[in-house]
Design a protein around this motif. Structure first.
Motif, short mmCIF file in Angstrom:
data_model
loop_
_atom_site.label_atom_id
_atom_site.label_comp_id
_atom_site.label_asym_id
_atom_site.label_seq_id
_atom_site.Cartn_x
_atom_site.Cartn_y
_atom_site.Cartn_z
N GLU A 221 0.83 -1.21 0.00
CA GLU A 221 0.00 0.00 0.00
C GLU A 221 0.87 1.26 0.00
O GLU A 221 0.50 2.27 -0.60
CB GLU A 221 -0.95 -0.01 1.20
CG GLU A 221 -2.07 -1.01 1.05
CD GLU A 221 -3.13 -0.86 2.13
OE1 GLU A 221 -2.93 -0.04 3.05
OE2 GLU A 221 -4.16 -1.55 2.04
N ARG A 222 2.00 1.22 0.67
CA ARG A 222 2.90 2.38 0.65
C ARG A 222 3.46 2.60 -0.74
O ARG A 222 3.63 3.74 -1.18
CB ARG A 222 4.04 2.16 1.64
CG ARG A 222 3.65 2.29 3.11
CD ARG A 222 4.85 2.02 4.01
NE ARG A 222 4.48 2.06 5.41
CZ ARG A 222 5.30 1.75 6.41
NH1 ARG A 222 6.55 1.38 6.13
NH2 ARG A 222 4.89 1.80 7.66
N ALA A 223 3.75 1.51 -1.45
CA ALA A 223 4.39 1.63 -2.75
C ALA A 223 3.39 1.94 -3.87
O ALA A 223 3.66 2.77 -4.73
CB ALA A 223 5.16 0.35 -3.08
N LYS A 224 2.23 1.25 -3.87
CA LYS A 224 1.31 1.37 -5.00
C LYS A 224 -0.11 1.75 -4.62
O LYS A 224 -0.96 1.90 -5.49
CB LYS A 224 1.28 0.04 -5.77
CG LYS A 224 2.63 -0.30 -6.40
CD LYS A 224 2.49 -1.44 -7.41
CE LYS A 224 3.81 -1.68 -8.12
NZ LYS A 224 3.70 -2.74 -9.17
N GLY A 225 -0.42 1.86 -3.32
CA GLY A 225 -1.74 2.29 -2.90
C GLY A 225 -2.69 1.13 -2.64
O GLY A 225 -2.49 0.01 -3.13
#
Length: 370
Positions: A221-225
């Motif tokens: 989630e931090r990298a791509k949501g």
């Protein structure tokens, strides 16, 4: 499951009825039946297979079964929204109900059924009591997900069961096999299991996939949501849960196929109290949840976490204390033989019973189902 925006409340109902399940999910009873049959046939007809599988162990844990359980549990625990677990831990009705059902009513019910229905079979009776003490920490995540239960609540209740399992299993085993029978004037049986052995089971079958699921969601989630994670990643890894379940069943029944097929009458005797137990525990828990005002999704989670049992722990304890060829071990093996198809059937009963619960409230603009 619904895909609401990150700032909207998450509706907990994942599908309106059994017809909305995928083809793989709808045919799950068939796949499980075929997996059971394949395991029994492999264990019975392939020379040396049982010995080879049973020999691959680390600290008493069967490596093939451990792999199957890890693969089975990871996708479901990867779906949990860990940032919303606080809403579950604040639900004191759910937590208190789970403790009472799992650690007071469940073991007492199995004790009563074992003595009522197997009064002349002390080894099987003891094995069933051990099964009743081993609260579920593994397959329940699959049944809960198929029944559209609350994933976050399932994660919390499974963790709660795990903690209580480490702390209470040995004490409850001593009470139900030695103390209570003595009070009632019944024969007693001894049990000696290390708390470290139980902790190892919990760490492997719950801790590893729980940590993997949490880290996967957090970093993805931090990298791509969240949208990419839930719409693209989860659909790809989701089927692994059922593949892991089927693999686990094949290996388990391959390991114990000889014991099961060589004693069909014994299996039938053991099956009766197990069948009654699973149905009664699920029905009582579902009604209990409805009675204390829990919504459907959390009542379903409560019911499946209370009805399921940790067959891996029960089998390991029975073999470790009484031996691999003991009646106690056979009773532990018969546990999943009955539990798996019964709880799969109860998934469909649960989806049907949802009509008796109030419809969940949804925030304006949030997605309804998906």
């Amino acid at each position: 499951m619904a895909r609401p925006e990150a700032d909207a409340p998450a509706p907990q109902h994942h599908a309106p009825d059994a017809a909305r399940l995928s083809a793989l999910d709808r045919l799950l009873p068939l796949w499980i039946g075929l997996a059971m049959a394949a395991g029994l046939l492999l264990g019975r007809w392939v020379p040396g297979l049982q010995g080879a599988l049973d020999a691959v162990k680390v600290q008493g844990i069967s490596v093939p079964i451990a792999i199957g359980l890890l693969v089975m549990m990871y996708p479901v625990l990867a779906k949990v929204r860990y940032d919303r677990l606080d809403s579950v831990t604040r639900d004191t009705r759910l937590l208190a109900s789970s403790i009472v059902l799992n650690w007071v009513i469940g073991p007492a019910l199995m004790f009563a059924l074992a003595w009522l229905l197997l009064p002349d079979l002390p080894e099987f009776r003891t094995g069933l009591i051990i099964v009743g003490l081993a609260r579920c920490i593994a397959m329940v995540v699959i049944w809960n997900d198929l029944a559209c239960g609350d994933r976050e609540a399932a994660a919390v209740l499974v963790a709660l069961n795990s903690v209580f399992q480490v702390l209470a299993f040995g004490v409850l085993g001593w009470f139900y096999l030695s103390v209570l029978p003595g009070w009632l004037g019944l024969p007693t049986s001894g049990i000696d299991v290390s708390g470290w052995e139980i902790a190892a089971m919990v760490a492997v079958f719950l801790g590893v996939p729980l940590l993997a699921g949490y880290l996967t969601r957090t970093f993805s989630e931090r990298a791509k949501g969240r949208a990419w994670y839930e719409d693209r990643f989860l659909p790809r890894v989701g089927p692994l849960a059922l593949y892991g379940l089927l693999f686990t069943i094949v290996v388990l029944f391959a390991l114990q196929g000889g014991a099961i097929t060589s004693a069909p009458l014994d299996v039938a005797r053991i099956a009766v109290p197990l069948l009654v137990y699973f149905v009664l525990m699920w029905g009582l828990s579902m009604a209990f949840g409805r009675g204390v005002g829990l919504p459907y999704d959390r009542s379903a989670t409560l019911a499946f976490t209370a009805a399921g049992n940790n067959f891996e722990l029960a089998i390991a304890v029975a073999i470790g204390v009484f031996g691999v060829a003991s009646g106690q071990a056979l009773a532990g093996v018969v546990g999943p033989l009955i539990e798996v198809p019964v709880l799969v059937g109860l998934v469909y009963v649960s989806l049907w019973a949802r009509r008796f619960f109030p419809a969940p409230a949804t925030a304006p603009g949030s997605a309804s189902t998906g």
